[in-house]
Write an enzyme that holds these catalytic residues in place. Structure first.
Site, PDB file in Angstrom:
ATOM      1  N   HIS A   1       8.612  -5.081 -16.255  1.00  0.00           N
ATOM      2  CA  HIS A   1       8.853  -5.914 -17.491  1.00  0.00           C
ATOM      3  C   HIS A   1       8.492  -5.634 -18.667  1.00  0.00           C
ATOM      4  O   HIS A   1       7.245  -5.090 -18.644  1.00  0.00           O
ATOM      5  CB  HIS A   1       8.237  -7.393 -17.139  1.00  0.00           C
TER       6      HIS A   1
ATOM      7  N   LYS B   1       5.161 -19.731 -13.117  1.00  0.00           N
ATOM      8  CA  LYS B   1       5.923 -18.874 -11.947  1.00  0.00           C
ATOM      9  C   LYS B   1       5.346 -19.390 -10.523  1.00  0.00           C
ATOM     10  O   LYS B   1       5.918 -19.071  -9.613  1.00  0.00           O
ATOM     11  CB  LYS B   1       5.854 -17.670 -12.329  1.00  0.00           C
TER      12      LYS B   1
ATOM     13  N   CYS C   1      14.317  -8.714 -19.423  1.00  0.00           N
ATOM     14  CA  CYS C   1      13.064  -8.081 -20.205  1.00  0.00           C
ATOM     15  C   CYS C   1      12.853  -6.751 -19.508  1.00  0.00           C
ATOM     16  O   CYS C   1      11.569  -6.292 -19.145  1.00  0.00           O
ATOM     17  CB  CYS C   1      11.956  -8.625 -20.135  1.00  0.00           C
TER      18      CYS C   1
ATOM     19  N   GLN D   1       5.523 -12.120 -10.566  1.00  0.00           N
ATOM     20  CA  GLN D   1       6.462 -12.352  -9.458  1.00  0.00           C
ATOM     21  C   GLN D   1       6.318 -12.616  -8.042  1.00  0.00           C
ATOM     22  O   GLN D   1       6.874 -13.126  -7.162  1.00  0.00           O
ATOM     23  CB  GLN D   1       7.589 -11.549  -9.341  1.00  0.00           C
TER      24      GLN D   1
ATOM     25  N   ASP E   1       0.679  -6.494 -12.263  1.00  0.00           N
ATOM     26  CA  ASP E   1       1.552  -7.592 -12.606  1.00  0.00           C
ATOM     27  C   ASP E   1       1.919  -8.175 -11.481  1.00  0.00           C
ATOM     28  O   ASP E   1       2.807  -7.717 -10.994  1.00  0.00           O
ATOM     29  CB  ASP E   1       2.641  -6.939 -13.452  1.00  0.00           C
TER      30      ASP E   1
HETATM   31  N1  PMP Z   1       5.897  -9.539 -15.793  1.00  0.00           N
HETATM   32  C1  PMP Z   1       7.021 -10.049 -14.994  1.00  0.00           C
HETATM   33  C2  PMP Z   1       7.369  -9.062 -13.580  1.00  0.00           C
HETATM   34  C3  PMP Z   1       7.931 -11.226 -14.844  1.00  0.00           C
HETATM   35  O1  PMP Z   1       8.730 -11.430 -14.174  1.00  0.00           O
HETATM   36  C4  PMP Z   1       7.368 -12.062 -16.202  1.00  0.00           C
HETATM   37  C5  PMP Z   1       8.335 -13.158 -16.557  1.00  0.00           C
HETATM   38  N2  PMP Z   1       9.593 -12.855 -16.637  1.00  0.00           N
HETATM   39  C6  PMP Z   1       6.349 -11.541 -17.062  1.00  0.00           C
HETATM   40  C7  PMP Z   1       5.606 -10.316 -16.533  1.00  0.00           C
HETATM   41  C8  PMP Z   1       5.899 -12.205 -18.224  1.00  0.00           C
HETATM   42  O2  PMP Z   1       5.473 -13.600 -17.766  1.00  0.00           O
HETATM   43  P1  PMP Z   1       5.059 -14.460 -18.871  1.00  0.00           P
HETATM   44  O3  PMP Z   1       6.201 -14.646 -19.682  1.00  0.00           O
HETATM   45  O4  PMP Z   1       4.594 -15.913 -18.186  1.00  0.00           O
HETATM   46  O5  PMP Z   1       3.823 -14.233 -19.614  1.00  0.00           O
END
Ligand code: PMP
Length: 411
Positions: A122, A228, A368, A205, A202
């Site tokens: 991401h 999440k 993203c 998910q 990270d």
């Molecule tokens: N990493 C991953 C794999 C994600 O799916 C996301 C959110 N879509 C993020 C990071 C970023 O998370 P946040 O917007 O809550 O900071």
């Protein structure tokens, strides 16, 4: 033990119609709905305990402080951190990664060093490393995603070649938000450790879906977001090993983090205070505590079994549709609770708009993951992502909706 279908009533937002149809919420990869217990915990804080933390000696301030610190201890327990001081509250995954990139990265990297990440990250776990490399002269390298035939897992042979002693940090996602690929976190951390590299996971998910034990995984840092995993927005966690955190400078400076301030300078408290300058997000930390309790009451092995089963089921059911390209693991390989796909005939934004007319909430776009999309030759995909309250019947509604869309675009 499997999850009870009755748990849907715990989530007030699910009880609504969209375009005259019952809501089928399949955008959990973006954010999950919140159970009543989380909503109530946040409301109760504002109704009864609202006060600033740490600095007050009156009853409300002490209650707020106790609630905030209890949330930290609960977060430590949730991921089996050795000490609550290893839990830093942030705004979410993005801020947690940026904290490490700035605080650890600025002080520990130099030209010649390598930051290793993967092609499936991401932007939150990619752009901060690009910026850090530009600031320090370190080099950023990517573990490739293997081609379509290998179902988009990490290329582990390439990883072994990339893991040289120059690698100072290996930052990777536990579960890809676009591919549904689940990475073997424990094995990846062991490989990194063998060359002396630190690891950052990270877990945005995966955190709400499966049991996570940072000590068993052996990572140095882990980042996740409350929203999440049935918790509030605006609150997340950076886990870091205590010795590492206490050797890092503050990320932001200001009140709450100092031992002593003179007109000439300041000295820092240890972690976690060192990294929580200013008034923290007390209410949402308390809401996050309620989310940890909610998920553990359901049982995380049962959640993983349920969500990952729906991921597989959706993948199998959607594969029947003409002209569909499904990303990530197929044929029984391990997939998380999400599936993203592209139709030759219809753009993802049109698919999502049409699905909305059927009450089905999906996500369409690059998620993203722009560089990954480019590599896969796609501009965008549609993603369905599942959580504890989703049902097999909702997957049937999803597939029916997709058939209607294909029929429309086939003219
Ligand atoms: N990493 C991953 C794999 C994600 O799916 C996301 C959110 N879509 C993020 C990071 C970023 O998370 P946040 O917007 O809550 O900071």
């Amino acid at each position: 033990m499997s999850l009870s279908p009755n748990l849907r009533i715990d989530f007030p937002a699910l009880d609504q119609h969209v375009g005259g149809k019952p809501l089928v919420y399949l955008d959990n990869g973006a954010t999950t709905q919140k159970p009543r217990s989380v909503i109530d915990a946040v409301a109760r804080f504002y109704e009864r305990d609202n006060s600033n933390v740490h600095r007050g000696l009156h009853a409300l301030s002490m209650r707020a402080t106790d609630g905030y610190e209890a949330a930290r201890a609960r977060a430590a327990q949730f991921i089996n951190a050795a000490d609550p001081a290893e839990i830093i509250f942030t705004r979410g995954t993005t801020e947690s990664v940026n904290l490490v990139a700035s605080s650890w990265g600025n002080t520990n990297l130099k030209p010649g060093d390598v930051i290793l990440t993967t092609e499936m990250e991401h932007h939150s776990n990619l752009v901060p490393w690009q910026q850090l490399a530009a600031r320090t002269g370190a080099t950023l390298k990517y573990v490739p995603v293997a081609g379509a035939d290998a179902e988009h897992g990490l290329d582990l042979d390439a990883l072994d070649k990339l893991l040289t002693p120059q690698v100072k940090l290996f930052a990777f996602t536990h579960l890809s938000n676009t591919l549904g690929v689940l990475n073997e976190a424990t094995a990846l951390c062991a490989k990194a450790r063998a060359v002396g590299a630190l690891t950052l996971i990270d877990a945005a998910q995966s955190i709400g879906h499966e049991p996570i034990d940072v000590q068993a995984i052996g990572c140095d840092f882990m980042a996740f977001s409350g929203h999440k995993m049935a918790g509030p927005t605006g609150i997340g966690v950076l886990y870091g090993k205590k010795a590492l955190l206490n050797a890092m400078p503050p990320y932001q400076t200001g009140g709450g983090i100092v031992v002593n301030v003179t007109y000439e300078g300041a000295t820092w408290k240890p972690s976690p205070e060192r990294f929580e300058a200013g008034t923290p997000n007390v209410a949402d930390a308390i809401g996050l505590h309620a989310a940890f309790d909610y998920l553990d009451a359901l049982g995380r092995p049962a959640i993983a079994a349920h969500d990952y089963h729906l991921g597989e089921l959706a993948c199998t059911a959607l594969a029947e549709l003409p002209g569909i390209r499904i990303l990530g693991p197929k044929s029984g390989q391990k997939r998380g609770g999400l599936v993203s796909f592209a139709f030759a005939e219809a753009h993802a934004h049109d698919v999502v708009t049409f699905a909305d007319q059927d009450g089905v909430a999906l996500r369409g776009g690059h998620h993203c993951n722009q560089p990954l999309m480019r590599k896969l030759g796609l501009a965008s995909t549609t993603r369905a992502s599942f959580y504890v309250y989703n049902t097999e019947a909702e997957i049937e509604i999803l597939v029916k909706s997709m058939r209607r869309i294909l029929k429309f675009f086939a003219g």
